[in-house]
Design a protein around this motif. Sequence first.
Motif, PDB file in Angstrom:
ATOM      1  N   GLU A 161       0.812  -1.217   0.000  1.00 12.89           N
ATOM      2  CA  GLU A 161       0.000   0.000   0.000  1.00 12.89           C
ATOM      3  C   GLU A 161       0.847   1.271   0.000  1.00 12.89           C
ATOM      4  O   GLU A 161       0.333   2.363  -0.198  1.00 12.89           O
ATOM      5  N   LEU A 162       2.166   1.126   0.192  1.00 11.59           N
ATOM      6  CA  LEU A 162       3.039   2.301   0.262  1.00 11.59           C
ATOM      7  C   LEU A 162       3.921   2.426  -0.973  1.00 11.59           C
ATOM      8  O   LEU A 162       4.407   1.440  -1.509  1.00 11.59           O
ATOM      9  N   GLU A 163       4.129   3.659  -1.385  1.00 12.11           N
ATOM     10  CA  GLU A 163       5.015   3.962  -2.508  1.00 12.11           C
ATOM     11  C   GLU A 163       5.664   5.316  -2.259  1.00 12.11           C
ATOM     12  O   GLU A 163       5.000   6.250  -1.817  1.00 12.11           O
ATOM     13  N   ILE A 164       6.951   5.412  -2.527  1.00 13.24           N
ATOM     14  CA  ILE A 164       7.625   6.711  -2.444  1.00 13.24           C
ATOM     15  C   ILE A 164       7.667   7.255  -3.865  1.00 13.24           C
ATOM     16  O   ILE A 164       8.282   6.667  -4.747  1.00 13.24           O
ATOM     17  N   LYS A 165       6.956   8.354  -4.072  1.00 11.66           N
ATOM     18  CA  LYS A 165       6.897   8.962  -5.398  1.00 11.66           C
ATOM     19  C   LYS A 165       7.903  10.099  -5.495  1.00 11.66           C
ATOM     20  O   LYS A 165       8.065  10.877  -4.556  1.00 11.66           O
ATOM     21  N   ASN A 166       8.533  10.193  -6.650  1.00 11.01           N
ATOM     22  CA  ASN A 166       9.418  11.306  -6.938  1.00 11.01           C
ATOM     23  C   ASN A 166       8.575  12.427  -7.538  1.00 11.01           C
ATOM     24  O   ASN A 166       7.834  12.201  -8.496  1.00 11.01           O
ATOM     25  N   PHE A 223      -1.721  -3.350  -8.232  1.00 16.37           N
ATOM     26  CA  PHE A 223      -0.273  -3.414  -8.057  1.00 16.37           C
ATOM     27  C   PHE A 223       0.187  -4.849  -7.848  1.00 16.37           C
ATOM     28  O   PHE A 223       1.148  -5.310  -8.469  1.00 16.37           O
ATOM     29  N   LEU A 224      -0.501  -5.583  -6.969  1.00 14.86           N
ATOM     30  CA  LEU A 224      -0.122  -6.967  -6.685  1.00 14.86           C
ATOM     31  C   LEU A 224      -0.323  -7.863  -7.904  1.00 14.86           C
ATOM     32  O   LEU A 224       0.496  -8.747  -8.168  1.00 14.86           O
ATOM     33  N   ALA A 225      -1.392  -7.630  -8.659  1.00 13.41           N
ATOM     34  CA  ALA A 225      -1.632  -8.415  -9.870  1.00 13.41           C
ATOM     35  C   ALA A 225      -0.529  -8.165 -10.891  1.00 13.41           C
ATOM     36  O   ALA A 225      -0.010  -9.104 -11.506  1.00 13.41           O
ATOM     37  N   LYS A 226      -0.151  -6.918 -11.050  1.00 15.93           N
ATOM     38  CA  LYS A 226       0.915  -6.556 -11.985  1.00 15.93           C
ATOM     39  C   LYS A 226       2.248  -7.153 -11.530  1.00 15.93           C
ATOM     40  O   LYS A 226       3.010  -7.683 -12.337  1.00 15.93           O
ATOM     41  N   THR A 264      -4.826   3.151  -2.682  1.00 12.03           N
ATOM     42  CA  THR A 264      -6.164   2.726  -2.284  1.00 12.03           C
ATOM     43  C   THR A 264      -6.217   1.200  -2.341  1.00 12.03           C
ATOM     44  O   THR A 264      -5.323   0.553  -2.909  1.00 12.03           O
ATOM     45  N   GLU A 265      -7.254   0.626  -1.794  1.00 15.77           N
ATOM     46  CA  GLU A 265      -7.413  -0.831  -1.800  1.00 15.77           C
ATOM     47  C   GLU A 265      -7.420  -1.367  -3.238  1.00 15.77           C
ATOM     48  O   GLU A 265      -6.800  -2.390  -3.531  1.00 15.77           O
ATOM     49  N   GLU A 266      -8.103  -0.665  -4.121  1.00 13.35           N
ATOM     50  CA  GLU A 266      -8.154  -1.075  -5.536  1.00 13.35           C
ATOM     51  C   GLU A 266      -6.769  -0.979  -6.179  1.00 13.35           C
ATOM     52  O   GLU A 266      -6.364  -1.854  -6.934  1.00 13.35           O
ATOM     53  N   GLU A 267      -6.035   0.086  -5.884  1.00 10.88           N
ATOM     54  CA  GLU A 267      -4.677   0.244  -6.423  1.00 10.88           C
ATOM     55  C   GLU A 267      -3.741  -0.852  -5.915  1.00 10.88           C
ATOM     56  O   GLU A 267      -2.879  -1.329  -6.650  1.00 10.88           O
ATOM     57  N   VAL A 268      -3.925  -1.271  -4.659  1.00  9.50           N
ATOM     58  CA  VAL A 268      -3.099  -2.348  -4.103  1.00  9.50           C
ATOM     59  C   VAL A 268      -3.369  -3.634  -4.872  1.00  9.50           C
ATOM     60  O   VAL A 268      -2.436  -4.352  -5.244  1.00  9.50           O
TER      61      VAL A 268
END
Length: 83
Positions: A46-51, A70-73, A63-67
Amino acid sequence: MVLKDPERYAYYEEMRVVLWEGMVFSQDNMTQMISRARKNIRIFPELEIKNIPGTGYQLYIRTEEEVKEFLAKQTKNEEKESA
């Protein structure tokens, strides 16, 4: 810094002052630190460090959907690498 308020950016200059005050600083130091931090938070999908180009960094909370996406990818990429 960003953990107190995830909506906030950690500006390059602010990070330099807080993390390297009175020490020799280079952009490479910061890049290496961010790289290590990104590796360490991989266990938290659920965490990402964005530049933020020209500004600094932001701790982004997916978000839950983004997680799920992300995991599927990530799973798809791992399957490709093992094939």
